[in-house]
Design a protein around this motif. Structure first.
Motif, short mmCIF file in Angstrom:
data_model
loop_
_atom_site.label_atom_id
_atom_site.label_comp_id
_atom_site.label_asym_id
_atom_site.label_seq_id
_atom_site.Cartn_x
_atom_site.Cartn_y
_atom_site.Cartn_z
N ASN A 141 0.80 -1.23 0.00
CA ASN A 141 0.00 0.00 0.00
C ASN A 141 0.83 1.28 0.00
OD1 ASN A 141 -3.06 -0.45 0.21
ND2 ASN A 141 -2.21 -2.01 1.59
N ARG A 163 -5.65 -0.75 0.81
CA ARG A 163 -6.23 0.07 1.88
C ARG A 163 -6.65 1.44 1.35
NH1 ARG A 163 -7.09 -4.02 4.25
NH2 ARG A 163 -6.22 -4.65 6.28
N TRP A 199 -2.62 -0.14 9.08
CA TRP A 199 -2.72 -0.58 7.69
C TRP A 199 -1.40 -1.07 7.10
CZ3 TRP A 199 0.41 2.14 4.36
CH2 TRP A 199 0.84 3.39 4.79
#
Length: 214
Positions: free
Chosen positions: A102, A140, A133
């Motif tokens: 991410n 995400r 996250w």
């Protein structure tokens, strides 16, 4: 596998556990590398968190919002910015590492926020929530969208920026310029244009103090 640069070294055992866990280094083909002669440590569109004027010491950080080492250095950086407010110009550039699922999503969210003049707000939110996250193996992006909403951004404009290929291209431009400058791990710091090898927590402050005395 060899890396472009030596990994971050920290002498304290506790620091080693935190920093090396989040540090990722990688190899790129020299044939694909950008021209180093054309690379600049600070570009015209770089995000400046603190601007202390032309005569100030300039600190540039190439970072990855998902990198645990960057997360570990975040409070160090914030203390430095506060301690040397008015004496240093602090610049942030994107360097999302390929091994982090991410990292690019986070950088794109920060860049979309920047288009509304809210880069620093998203910068803080992403680091403050990294534990929620980081290391996830699925997107995400919706969580980052929620952060934007909580920050009160114009969500239509945010969504449009995230979906616009030019936003990710802006992130990639920082990444490519970082590669040309020899960046191979995060965080990588430059002080007045010179790369800094971090071995201890206070190396960045020591370098800033030395630059202020010159």
């Amino acid at each position: 596998m060899k890396a472009l640069s030596k990994p971050l070294l920290v002498t304290t055992a506790v620091v080693v556990g935190v920093v090396l866990a989040g540090l990722v280094v990688f190899l790129f083909s020299k044939a694909q590398a950008p021209d180093p002669a054309a690379a600049e440590v600070v570009s015209a569109d770089s995000h400046v968190l603190d601007d202390a004027g032309d005569d100030a010491v300039t600190v540039v950080e190439f970072l990855d919002f998902e990198c645990e080492a960057c997360g570990a250095y975040y409070p160090v950086v914030e203390d430095l910015r506060q301690k040397y407010a008015g004496q240093i110009t602090y610049v942030v550039r994107y360097f999302p590492l390929p091994g982090h699922f991410n990292s690019t999503n986070a950088a794109v969210a920060a860049e979309a926020a920047a288009q509304q003049g809210r880069f620093e707000d998203m910068y803080h939110r992403l680091f403050e929530t990294q534990a929620e996250w980081g290391e996830a193996q699925e997107s995400r992006a919706q969580l980052f969208r929620r952060y934007a909403d909580e920050l009160g951004l114009d969500m239509s404009a945010f969504d449009a920026a995230v979906s616009n290929p030019e936003t990710e291209q802006r992130v990639q431009a920082d990444f490519e310029e970082g590669r040309a400058l020899g960046v191979g791990s995060t965080p990588t710091f430059f002080v007045d244009g010179q790369p800094l090898v971090i071995e201890r927590w206070n190396d960045l402050e020591v370098a800033v103090q030395a630059a202020l005395q010159r």
